[in-house]
Design a protein around this motif. Structure first.
Motif, PDB file in Angstrom:
ATOM      1  N   CYS A  22       1.978   3.238   4.869  1.00 24.34           N
ATOM      2  CA  CYS A  22       2.464   3.117   3.495  1.00 24.34           C
ATOM      3  C   CYS A  22       3.921   2.673   3.496  1.00 24.34           C
ATOM      4  CB  CYS A  22       2.407   4.469   2.774  1.00 24.34           C
ATOM      5  SG  CYS A  22       0.745   5.149   2.637  1.00 24.34           S
ATOM      6  N   VAL A  23       4.276   1.870   2.504  1.00 20.20           N
ATOM      7  CA  VAL A  23       5.689   1.522   2.311  1.00 20.20           C
ATOM      8  C   VAL A  23       6.044   1.800   0.862  1.00 20.20           C
ATOM      9  CG1 VAL A  23       7.291  -0.424   2.085  1.00 20.20           C
ATOM     10  CG2 VAL A  23       5.976  -0.149   4.181  1.00 20.20           C
ATOM     11  N   ARG A  24       7.110   2.525   0.684  1.00 19.62           N
ATOM     12  CA  ARG A  24       7.628   2.704  -0.669  1.00 19.62           C
ATOM     13  C   ARG A  24       9.048   2.165  -0.702  1.00 19.62           C
ATOM     14  NH1 ARG A  24       5.014   8.489  -2.752  1.00 19.62           N
ATOM     15  NH2 ARG A  24       2.882   7.725  -2.545  1.00 19.62           N
ATOM     16  N   ALA A  47       0.873  -1.176   0.000  1.00 16.59           N
ATOM     17  CA  ALA A  47       0.000   0.000   0.000  1.00 16.59           C
ATOM     18  C   ALA A  47       0.910   1.226   0.000  1.00 16.59           C
ATOM     19  CB  ALA A  47      -0.873  -0.012   1.243  1.00 16.59           C
ATOM     20  N   ASN A  48       0.689   2.124  -0.950  1.00 16.98           N
ATOM     21  CA  ASN A  48       1.582   3.284  -1.018  1.00 16.98           C
ATOM     22  C   ASN A  48       0.819   4.598  -0.951  1.00 16.98           C
ATOM     23  OD1 ASN A  48       0.410   3.388  -3.467  1.00 16.98           O
ATOM     24  ND2 ASN A  48       2.264   3.087  -4.663  1.00 16.98           N
ATOM     25  N   SER A  49      -0.483   4.524  -0.726  1.00 12.32           N
ATOM     26  CA  SER A  49      -1.238   5.745  -0.444  1.00 12.32           C
ATOM     27  C   SER A  49      -2.591   5.350   0.143  1.00 12.32           C
ATOM     28  CB  SER A  49      -1.410   6.605  -1.704  1.00 12.32           C
ATOM     29  OG  SER A  49      -2.338   6.009  -2.563  1.00 12.32           O
ATOM     30  N   GLY A  50      -3.282   6.356   0.675  1.00 16.10           N
ATOM     31  CA  GLY A  50      -4.519   6.077   1.401  1.00 16.10           C
ATOM     32  C   GLY A  50      -5.626   5.512   0.546  1.00 16.10           C
ATOM     33  N   MET A  51      -5.613   5.829  -0.758  1.00 17.49           N
ATOM     34  CA  MET A  51      -6.748   5.436  -1.589  1.00 17.49           C
ATOM     35  C   MET A  51      -6.733   3.977  -2.018  1.00 17.49           C
ATOM     36  SD  MET A  51      -5.571   4.993  -4.865  1.00 17.49           S
ATOM     37  CE  MET A  51      -7.030   5.288  -5.841  1.00 17.49           C
ATOM     38  N   THR A  82      11.092   4.787   3.914  1.00 16.55           N
ATOM     39  CA  THR A  82      10.515   3.563   3.340  1.00 16.55           C
ATOM     40  C   THR A  82       9.113   3.377   3.918  1.00 16.55           C
ATOM     41  OG1 THR A  82      11.574   2.227   5.044  1.00 16.55           O
ATOM     42  CG2 THR A  82      12.679   2.350   2.916  1.00 16.55           C
ATOM     43  N   PHE A  83       8.925   3.846   5.165  1.00 18.45           N
ATOM     44  CA  PHE A  83       7.592   3.773   5.776  1.00 18.45           C
ATOM     45  C   PHE A  83       7.136   5.182   6.108  1.00 18.45           C
ATOM     46  CE2 PHE A  83       4.762   3.949   9.368  1.00 18.45           C
ATOM     47  CZ  PHE A  83       3.859   2.923   9.140  1.00 18.45           C
TER      48      PHE A  83
END
Ligand code: SER
Length: 892
Positions: free
Chosen positions: A67-69, A39-43, A88-89
């Motif tokens: 979120c983790v990127r 998951a990388n954003s709220g939506m 990263t988080f």
């Protein structure tokens, strides 16, 4: 000071007051998006609400989303620790409208939140809007009173991208957006958005409001969404920074507390030469802990490998700080103190997180020193500024467990890079070797195609420990042994996806069945197997067409999987109960965990006694009733064995094993025996032992020399079996006209009676025969003289061949001296026996008499001793002739 935790609750409660449902963050591993690693954003969790595929009972929501990127498209890993804002988080705060309000409400909400709730001075703020979005610009002017120079229009980028048009990916919901920026002031270099200096540190984006109004398709086309929606995302760390008077996210209260925990644990200065290391550790502590809490485990593939890379990167920085002992796990309590209240899953998984971090760091430390030394040696021989050869980076990866980005990170400090092409070439060469070695093992040739799939798409990510439904992307379709672009209705096909909840047959557990659904078709999965790390879904397309590259919804047959789970967990309990009842020599030799039954083969020399079986069955049921939680952990095989785990004899285990424990044994048998069953196992299990329901042993049989086999049932099948047994008992009782409880005594009495009757019948038959056969009871048969010898011959009915010897003996003893010939007419066929008293066997042999008679009776042979012989023939009608023939022999 506005702490980060304050800001989160201020945000959520403001939107809750304004009619928004406060929704929990979704897990970091997205269930509804096959293309996204994390998951990388709220939506992300609301994706299907925007497109109208899904509806819920609320149309406004607010979240704080984890979120983790790292890994995949949005990969910030390389920069983390070296910059003020890369993580990263991170957490994204957001408010969402699903066809409810749109621009004219979203902008006032945001403005009130930022200026009133958070108290950010208005004159520090400016916004951007999409170049043609006059409506948004007007609303900003009206609501915020911003002058034109503070409403910056941003257009499409020359590379085809756009700054103020938000898309979640190549496909999916999208729309123009407006962003709120904060001006940190002149002491920082940088220019406003859209200017050449926009990447500086002065103007920082804090909130993005997306006006979802289109859906983007693969072919580049777009459609208008039926409902216009809102998706906003505010980076909490950035807002905390500005409210705390800094523009460095790592100087905020939460990150600072983690940095200080790292400094304390290593007795170093948080702001000294090790500053970057502390920042890396603080960031990576968050991402690794949250990923572990969400069920990701370190591995060499997929998500697990991204986790491992982050962990090892942190561990190298801990090493650079001089930490002698594993460090990361000691920092987890500090993180749980900070974030455990907002994210309770962190506290729940604390023990698992600490244990996994400690294990990974302990193991990595064993090779880290040697790897770093190898790196130094390589660099010493390289000219100034030259790249590290790919082969050396590959050796670090392959032998010392250095992920490529860890090597790159280490070189970055020395101003050097890695020859990544060389690294890729070395990796490809190794894969080719592995493949060549595999083809030499003579496995089925059609498996080769799966090695191609594995090369092209990597191993399948298995999601099925946590979920039975998920989305995946079709990586490959195999029809008739070859890769195909698509498969139409009626086609038998094998499907590989990037991720799947379907369990592939292994360790005795059968493969899952279920459905794979795409936009254009439906495939029914009848089995799942694994080759070269690829999960192969064996299926038939039953509707439409499925195509390579398509997104698919995957649904495991829930009922069947639940039954398999119950059987598999029961097998573990059975294994332990057998060891308790029979001894430690009991070891698993094989097993089958199918939906309808379980089978367990184990080493044991003899059949189980009834009391052993009932003790085992009782003990398994006792632990089912205990209903304790089933616990799963990852550890090294050695640690698992030290913990007392039962492993399959002779089985090869990798670096890590999954350890499944269940049951609390209060009267433990040894030091580590508080836990009843501990086994190395990759299978799927029930959440609590009570989910097994019930356990019934069907019995024990020999499987092979020294190996016994037990079959058993659980849950509904066990109950159905008991019901069936009960029904049969009822039938027997009804036939006996007795109560079920009286059946055993009645059956015993019947058997005794039957035996007594049988004896009586035998006696009566003998009496009957002695008297010359049916109808002549009471009369004694008489002997006549032949050749000076008393000769008694009779044809009998109502007796069988096997009665004859006893009758012959009786006649002989009555005659004292003489010859007897008896022929039994057994319904057309004849049995014959001859007897000669001891004093006459020198003159005539019973064998000769019988042979002569048999020849007349249409038989062959006949034999025995001189005093007693037997034979038979097909033709009882010739009995008189047979007697005559015997008489002739006697006459000499
Ligand atoms: N989806 C948008 C973003 O990630 C707003 O939440 O920026």
């Amino acid at each position: 000071m506005r702490t980060l935790n304050d800001i989160r609750s201020t945000f959520l409660s403001y939107f809750a007051r304004n009619g928004h449902e406060v929704v929990d963050s979704s897990p970091l591993v997205p269930r509804n998006d096959p293309t996204l690693m994390f998951a990388n954003s709220g939506m992300v969790q609301f994706k299907n609400l925007f497109t109208g595929v899904e509806t819920r009972d609320y149309s406004r929501a607010t979240t704080a989303q984890k979120c983790v990127r790292a890994g995949g498209k949005h990969n910030d890993l390389d920069n983390v620790g070296y910059t003020a804002r890369h993580h990263t988080f991170f957490e994204m705060l957001g408010n969402f409208s699903f066809g409810d309000y749109f621009k004219s409400d979203a902008i006032p909400f945001a403005w009130e939140m930022v200026t009133r709730e958070l108290g950010i001075p208005k004159d520090k703020l400016l916004v951007t809007v999409y170049k043609s979005d006059d409506e948004a610009a007007e609303i900003w002017k009206k609501v915020a009173g911003l002058t034109d120079d503070r409403i910056i229009r941003i257009g499409d980028k020359p590379d085809g991208g756009s700054d103020n048009f938000w898309q979640m990916g190549p496909t999916g919901p999208c729309g123009p957006c407006t962003e709120i920026f904060y001006d940190h002031g002149e002491k920082f270099w940088g220019g406003p958005p859209g200017s050449p200096e926009e990447d500086g540190d002065r103007f920082i984006e804090i909130w993005n409001l997306v006006f979802m109004q289109f859906e983007q398709f693969e072919d580049g086309s777009r459609r208008d969404l039926e409902a216009q929606s809102i998706d906003t995302g505010m980076g909490i760390e950035r807002v905390a920074a500005l409210l705390q008077g800094t523009n460095d996210n790592y100087a905020t209260d939460l990150m600072r507390s983690l940095i200080e925990a790292s400094a304390d644990a290593t007795s170093t200065d948080p702001d000294g030469p090790g500053k970057t290391h502390h920042r890396v550790i603080a960031d990576h502590l968050r991402s690794t802990s949250f990923l572990l809490a969400d069920g990701v485990m370190p591995s060499n593939d997929g998500r697990g490998y991204v986790l491992r890379r982050i962990m090892r990167r942190a561990m190298r920085h801990a090493h650079l700080l001089g930490a002698k002992d594993p460090l990361m796990h000691r920092l987890v309590p500090a993180l749980v103190r900070q974030m455990g209240a907002a994210y309770p899953e962190l506290g729940r998984a604390q023990a698992l997180i600490e244990e996994t971090l400690k294990l990974e760091e302990t193991r990595f430390k064993q090779t880290l020193d040697r790897g770093l030394k190898l790196l130094d040696d390589e660099l010493a021989d390289l000219p100034e500024g030259a790249e590290l050869p790919g082969a050396a980076a590959f050796k670090l990866y392959d032998t010392y467990g250095f992920p490529l980005d860890l090597t790159q990170d280490a070189l970055r400090e020395k101003g050097r890079a890695v020859d990544t092409d060389g690294f890729d070439a070395a990796m490809a060469e190794q894969k080719a070797k592995a493949r060549a070695a595999w083809s030499g093992t003579g496995e089925a040739a059609d498996a080769a195609v799966w090695y191609d799939v594995a090369d092209a798409h990597g191993a399948t990510d298995f999601l099925g420990y946590d979920t039975e439904t998920a989305e995946g992307q079709i990586a490959a379709l195999i029809v008739d042994g070859a890769q195909a672009e698509q498969a139409g209705e009626g086609t038998s096909v094998q499907i590989a996806l990037n991720q799947t909840p379907f369990y592939a047959e292994s360790g005795g557990q059968v493969g899952d069945t279920g459905l794979i659904r795409t936009e254009t078709g439906l495939a029914r999965v009848s089995d799942t197997k694994k080759t070269a790390g690829v999960f192969v879904h064996i299926a038939e397309v039953t509707e439409g067409t499925v195509s390579q590259g398509q997104a698919a919804t995957l649904e495991v047959d829930h009922t069947r999987r639940s039954m398999i789970r119950a059987n598999h967990s029961a097998t573990h309990l059975l294994h332990e109960a057998l060891r308790g009842a029979l001894g430690d020599h009991v070891a698993q030799r094989g097993s089958l965990n199918a939906p309808d039954r379980l089978r367990f083969d184990f080493s044991h020399g003899k059949a189980l006694a009834a009391d052993e079986l009932s003790r085992v069955e009782g003990e398994v049921n006792q632990f089912i009733r205990q209903n304790s939680a089933v616990d799963t952990r990852i550890m090294t095989p050695d640690d698992a064995r030290a913990m007392g785990a039962q492993a399959l004899f002779g089985e090869k285990y990798g670096d890590e094993v999954r350890v499944v424990s269940m049951g609390q044994a209060p009267t433990g048998k040894g030091a580590n025996k508080q836990t009843y069953s501990i086994e190395l196992c990759g299978g799927t299990h029930v959440a609590r032992t009570g989910d097994i329901g019930a356990f019934v042993l069907l019995g024990d049989s020999a499987s092979s020399a020294g190996v016994r086999r037990i079959e058993a049932l659980t849950g509904q099948a066990a109950l159905a079996h008991l019901r069936d047994q009960d029904q049969r008992l009822g039938d027997v009782a009804a036939a006996l006209k007795a109560q079920p409880s009286d059946v055993p005594a009645r059956v015993r009495a019947l058997l005794d009676e039957r035996k007594a009757l049988a004896n009586e019948v035998a006696q009566l038959r003998r009496d009957l025969a002695m008297s010359g056969g049916a109808g002549k009871a009471g009369e004694e048969a008489a002997a006549r003289e032949v050749n000076g010898v008393p000769f008694l011959a009779q044809v009998l009915s109502g007796v069988s061949g096997k009665d004859l010897p006893a009758l012959i003996d009786e006649h002989k003893s009555r005659l004292e001296s003489g010859v007897v010939l008896l022929i039994a007419d057994t319904g057309g066929k004849a049995a014959v026996a001859a007897g000669v008293t001891g004093d006459l066997t020198g003159r005539v042999s019973a064998v000769d008499l019988v042979r002569a008679a048999v020849a007349e009776l249409g038989g062959k042979g006949g034999g025995g001793r001189p005093d007693m012989a037997q034979g038979g023939g097909a033709d009882a009608a010739n009995a008189e002739a047979a007697i005559k023939a015997a008489e002739t022999v006697l006459e000499g």
